[in-house]
Design an enzyme around this catalytic site. Structure first.
Site, PDB file in Angstrom:
ATOM      1  N   GLY A 165       0.845  -1.187   0.000  1.00  0.00           N
ATOM      2  CA  GLY A 165       0.000   0.000   0.000  1.00  0.00           C
ATOM      3  C   GLY A 165       0.883   1.240   0.000  1.00  0.00           C
ATOM      4  N   GLN A 212      -1.746   7.463   1.332  1.00  0.00           N
ATOM      5  CA  GLN A 212      -1.383   8.688   2.058  1.00  0.00           C
ATOM      6  C   GLN A 212      -0.159   8.484   2.949  1.00  0.00           C
ATOM      7  OE1 GLN A 212      -4.010   9.985   5.177  1.00  0.00           O
ATOM      8  NE2 GLN A 212      -3.301  12.097   5.125  1.00  0.00           N
ATOM      9  N   ASP A 246       1.970  -1.943  -4.400  1.00  0.00           N
ATOM     10  CA  ASP A 246       0.602  -1.427  -4.321  1.00  0.00           C
ATOM     11  C   ASP A 246      -0.201  -2.151  -5.392  1.00  0.00           C
ATOM     12  OD1 ASP A 246      -0.394   1.533  -2.928  1.00  0.00           O
ATOM     13  OD2 ASP A 246      -1.750   0.492  -4.301  1.00  0.00           O
ATOM     14  N   ILE A 247      -1.515  -2.006  -5.318  1.00  0.00           N
ATOM     15  CA  ILE A 247      -2.379  -2.664  -6.295  1.00  0.00           C
ATOM     16  C   ILE A 247      -2.140  -2.099  -7.705  1.00  0.00           C
ATOM     17  CG2 ILE A 247      -4.369  -1.134  -5.813  1.00  0.00           C
ATOM     18  CD1 ILE A 247      -5.383  -4.559  -5.930  1.00  0.00           C
ATOM     19  N   ARG A 248      -1.769  -0.812  -7.751  1.00  0.00           N
ATOM     20  CA  ARG A 248      -1.438  -0.165  -9.026  1.00  0.00           C
ATOM     21  C   ARG A 248      -0.154   0.634  -8.889  1.00  0.00           C
ATOM     22  NH1 ARG A 248      -6.909   0.050  -9.125  1.00  0.00           N
ATOM     23  NH2 ARG A 248      -6.850   1.641  -7.524  1.00  0.00           N
ATOM     24  N   TYR A 288     -14.967  -0.178   9.524  1.00  0.00           N
ATOM     25  CA  TYR A 288     -13.532   0.080   9.628  1.00  0.00           C
ATOM     26  C   TYR A 288     -13.048  -0.154  11.066  1.00  0.00           C
ATOM     27  CZ  TYR A 288      -9.243   2.955   9.455  1.00  0.00           C
ATOM     28  OH  TYR A 288      -7.964   3.427   9.536  1.00  0.00           O
ATOM     29  N   LYS A 296     -10.484  -2.930  12.552  1.00  0.00           N
ATOM     30  CA  LYS A 296      -9.245  -2.551  13.244  1.00  0.00           C
ATOM     31  C   LYS A 296      -9.188  -3.173  14.647  1.00  0.00           C
ATOM     32  CE  LYS A 296      -7.023  -0.126  10.167  1.00  0.00           C
ATOM     33  NZ  LYS A 296      -5.789  -0.703   9.577  1.00  0.00           N
TER      34      LYS A 296
HETATM   35  N1  SER Z   1      -8.098   8.849   9.295  1.00  0.00           N
HETATM   36  C1  SER Z   1      -8.816   7.631   9.400  1.00  0.00           C
HETATM   37  C2  SER Z   1     -10.180   7.746   8.857  1.00  0.00           C
HETATM   38  O1  SER Z   1     -10.711   8.833   8.933  1.00  0.00           O
HETATM   39  C3  SER Z   1      -8.885   7.180  10.819  1.00  0.00           C
HETATM   40  O2  SER Z   1      -8.071   6.081  10.995  1.00  0.00           O
HETATM   41  O3  SER Z   1     -10.743   6.799   8.400  1.00  0.00           O
END
Ligand code: SER
Length: 311
Positions: A10, A14, A36-38, A141, A145
């Protein structure tokens, strides 16, 4: 001593773009393989195309480059994951298993995996959220995590895997663009301030969130990875933070440089995500165990962000 050979998965995201540049400077161009994937149009240095869900391809790359250390950064972030929950779960979890299993088998030696403030939820105390507290995330998400954190600790305890992790707050930098997060507004606002002197925030006034300038995040990540193993007492993931602010406060900081900057509000579905997260983080354990200390506060970050975006 054999030098570590690093794979970043990845690497074009960012964090990946900035981490790759710093690691290459620190350890040498040939010690860091990006994946990375691309590929980017102007992809620099050693690069391999990799979908982290393709275990065979991952093993092939590890073997080819004799990889000893993996930074796994490929994931769907909070906002994107809400739109595609099944895929987010698949990518965020099975990607992690592929890497943890390689470490369990002794094929690689050390793993870095990022967690997030998203592991906390609406029932968590929101101010100075401690390392150990109620954790009932209500986003896909956050759920992925938190599950990932439990597996990191499990692989460490059961199989001795050297996995290290940080719960990042919102990350803000000028060299790379964020993708699909709830905290992304705090990057967009600087670009719009320079371009148009105005910004419409997708989070409402008063939405305070923990944040960090990217240089601090990269420094935290590398210090954690370089710390002596016995100083790493938490193998789920460490709370870390740089600062906390809301949209009005970042606007006030921008106005010290661009006095006629204006801020409007158009909250969307990301508001509910932000409202479920802490406002500030207590990172005592990271400070005590491996010497974490942020260097940037809001005004210091604003100055570097605006200067660099302008240039
Ligand atoms: N910056 C992230 C998000 O907003 C938080 O881990 O998803």
């Amino acid at each position: 001593m054999k030098k570590e050979k690093i794979l970043i998965i990845g690497s074009n995201g960012q964090i990946g773009l900035e981490l790759a540049a710093t690691l290459r400077q620190r350890y040498g161009q040939d010690q860091v393989v990006c994946s990375d994937i691309r590929a980017l149009e102007n992809q620099e240095g050693l690069f391999e195309q990799l979908d982290v869900l393709d275990k065979d391809r991952f093993y092939e790359i590890v073997k080819k480059h004799e990889i000893s250390q993996v930074y796994l950064l490929a994931a769907l972030l909070s906002a994107t994951a809400e739109k595609n929950p099944k895929f987010a779960w698949d990518l965020n979890m099975n990607g992690l298993f592929n890497i943890l299993d390689a470490a369990k088998e002794g094929i690689i030696k050390q793993v870095y995996w990022p967690s997030s403030i998203a592991v906390f939820g609406p029932s968590t105390p929101r101010v100075s959220t401690p390392q150990y507290t109620v954790m009932e995330p209500n986003t896909i998400y956050g759920i992925s995590k938190l599950a990932g954190e439990r597996f990191c600790e499990y692989y460490h305890q059961k199989y001795g895997v050297d996995v290290r992790s940080i719960r990042y707050p919102g990350l803000i930098g000028w060299k790379s663009a964020p993708g699909g997060g709830t905290t992304d507004y705090a990057v967009h606002i600087y670009h719009e301030a320079i371009k148009n002197k105005t910004y419409n925030s997708f989070l409402s006034a008063g939405t305070t969130l923990p944040m960090m300038y990217m240089d601090d995040a990269i420094r935290a990540t590398i210090s954690l990875m370089e710390a002596a193993p016995e100083s790493i007492k938490i193998r789920s993931s460490y709370n870390v933070t740089g600062m906390s602010f809301n949209p009005e406060e970042i606007a006030a900081s921008i106005r010290k440089h661009i006095p006629d900057f204006t801020l409007g509000y158009a909250p969307d579905f990301r508001q509910a995500i932000a409202d479920s997260w802490p406002q500030s983080i207590d990172d005592t354990e990271a400070r005590e165990h491996w010497g974490w200390k942020p260097a940037f506060d809001l005004d210091a970050m604003t100055a570097v962000m605006l200067n660099n975006i302008k240039a």
